[in-house]
Design an enzyme around this catalytic site. Structure first.
Site, PDB file in Angstrom:
ATOM      1  N   LEU A   1      -2.174   5.723   7.112  1.00 24.78           N
ATOM      2  CA  LEU A   1      -3.388   4.726   7.002  1.00 24.78           C
ATOM      3  C   LEU A   1      -4.054   4.963   5.511  1.00 24.78           C
ATOM      4  O   LEU A   1      -4.476   6.281   5.291  1.00 24.78           O
ATOM      5  CB  LEU A   1      -4.459   4.727   8.044  1.00 24.78           C
ATOM      6  N   ASP A   2      -4.401   4.133   4.769  1.00 20.73           N
ATOM      7  CA  ASP A   2      -5.251   4.337   3.681  1.00 20.73           C
ATOM      8  C   ASP A   2      -6.622   4.960   4.071  1.00 20.73           C
ATOM      9  O   ASP A   2      -6.969   4.939   5.254  1.00 20.73           O
ATOM     10  CB  ASP A   2      -5.294   2.836   2.949  1.00 20.73           C
ATOM     11  N   LYS A   3      -6.975   5.809   2.946  1.00 19.57           N
ATOM     12  CA  LYS A   3      -8.288   6.523   3.355  1.00 19.57           C
ATOM     13  C   LYS A   3      -9.574   5.688   3.988  1.00 19.57           C
ATOM     14  O   LYS A   3     -10.230   5.914   4.857  1.00 19.57           O
ATOM     15  CB  LYS A   3      -8.641   7.376   2.061  1.00 19.57           C
TER      16      LYS A   3
ATOM     17  N   ARG B   1      -2.948  -5.465   1.922  1.00 19.77           N
ATOM     18  CA  ARG B   1      -4.449  -5.642   0.784  1.00 19.77           C
ATOM     19  C   ARG B   1      -3.567  -6.593  -0.300  1.00 19.77           C
ATOM     20  O   ARG B   1      -4.311  -7.198  -0.882  1.00 19.77           O
ATOM     21  CB  ARG B   1      -4.528  -4.369   0.325  1.00 19.77           C
TER      22      ARG B   1
END
Length: 328
Positions: free
Chosen positions: A141-143, A253
């Site tokens: 998962l992105d930060k 995104r």
């Protein structure tokens, strides 16, 4: 453990518990501190050999394979001091048995160390569970994305889950708030995504015919357009549910950005001015949350439906928007 001398050639035999991994991922683990870009460079240059043959980063290694590793000409990172070492930390557990751990990751925490981050979720969990023989990330998962993150506690579970992911399972559902108006209540975005390096060396993704196929299904949950937004210079916000049919980097995104509705608080693909205005309303982070996982258990086949509710700061922001809508 493999003893690697970085000033000489090393020959390593792949152990049974290590098989099935991509070659580049295997080397990243045993050549600690060596950047992934350098590892790819020496593989492509033919300096790394798999069973005496040239190889590619995505080759899968098997038990008994011999890997030749050349002298590594790169500055080694200094060993982290105890103060820099990953602190022991447990996260909110959504599901756990002897093969699989699923946590609810908070925003602002990387899933693993690297790229300027000295430690992430996986290092902290390993530190908190020194007795655990095996803990590996299943996916990322992105930060700044919160929500459901799978960690394998057995090699066999990791292999099965990676096989499922290659076949576009499990089902992953996210909640996102977009800056803009989406005209349709339900729609598909099928736009290929291409990875590249940005001006600051950061990982970036854009829609491109040269990219990998990517497919997201969006469903609008709520639309907001009221006086409160207008007061700070915003016109529309749209709350959506996004179901991934493929799992590309930054997929939701960039797909939302392609619809002129970038994610609220997204510093990389979002609207800078809109994000500043959203901060005035109290949104301090990117509004993207991995809320549901539908999967077959990797070892038993049992159907699992796992859910993580919106974090408090996002739930409160939506509640404020909903209350403003009612007041208008």
């Amino acid at each position: 453990m493999h003893a690697i001398r970085k000033d000489s050639v090393s020959l390593i035999a792949v152990a049974e518990h290590e098989e099935g991994q991509r070659l580049d991922n295997y080397l990243i683990k045993i050549l600690k501190g060596v950047p992934k870009s350098h590892i790819h460079r020496i593989i492509r240059a033919g300096e790394v050999r798999l069973n005496k043959k040239r190889c590619k980063p995505d080759n899968r290694i098997q038990a008994g394979d011999t890997v030749r590793i050349p002298p590594i000409r790169t500055a080694e990172k200094q060993r982290p001091s105890e103060s820099q070492a990953a602190p022991a930390r447990e996260f909110d557990i959504v599901y756990e048995d002897d093969a699989l751990l699923v946590i609810n990751k908070p925003s602002g925490v990387a899933v693993h160390g690297g790229s300027g981050v000295s430690f992430g979720v996986i290092e902290q969990i390993r530190r908190a569970r020194p007795e655990a023989r095996y803990l590996e990330l299943v996916h990322r998962l992105d930060k700044d994305t919160s929500g459901l993150l799978m960690i394998a506690k057995k090699r066999s579970a990791l292999v099965k889950l990676h096989e499922a992911i290659r076949n576009d399972h499990p089902k992953k559902i996210y909640l996102a708030l977009g800056v803009g108006r989406l005209p349709n209540d339900r729609f598909h975005v099928k736009l290929p995504l291409f990875k590249y390096t940005g001006a600051q060396g950061e990982k970036m993704v854009r829609v491109s015919e040269d990219g990998q196929s990517a497919h997201t299904i969006f469903r609008v949950l709520n639309r907001f357009s009221d006086g409160l937004l207008h007061q700070v210079g915003l016109s529309d916000l749209t709350l959506v549910e996004a179901t991934l049919k493929t799992g590309r980097t930054h997929q939701i995104r960039v797909h939302l950005q392609s619809q002129n509705c970038p994610i609220a608080g997204d510093e990389r693909y979002g609207d800078y001015q809109a994000n500043k205005r959203l901060q005035k309303l109290g949104l301090k982070r990117m509004f993207l949350h991995a809320s549901e996982l539908h999967l077959a258990h990797p070892l038993t086949g049992e159907k699992l439906i796992l859910k993580a509710p919106l974090p408090q700061e996002l739930a409160q922001f939506v509640l404020m928007l909903e209350n403003q809508e009612k007041a208008v």
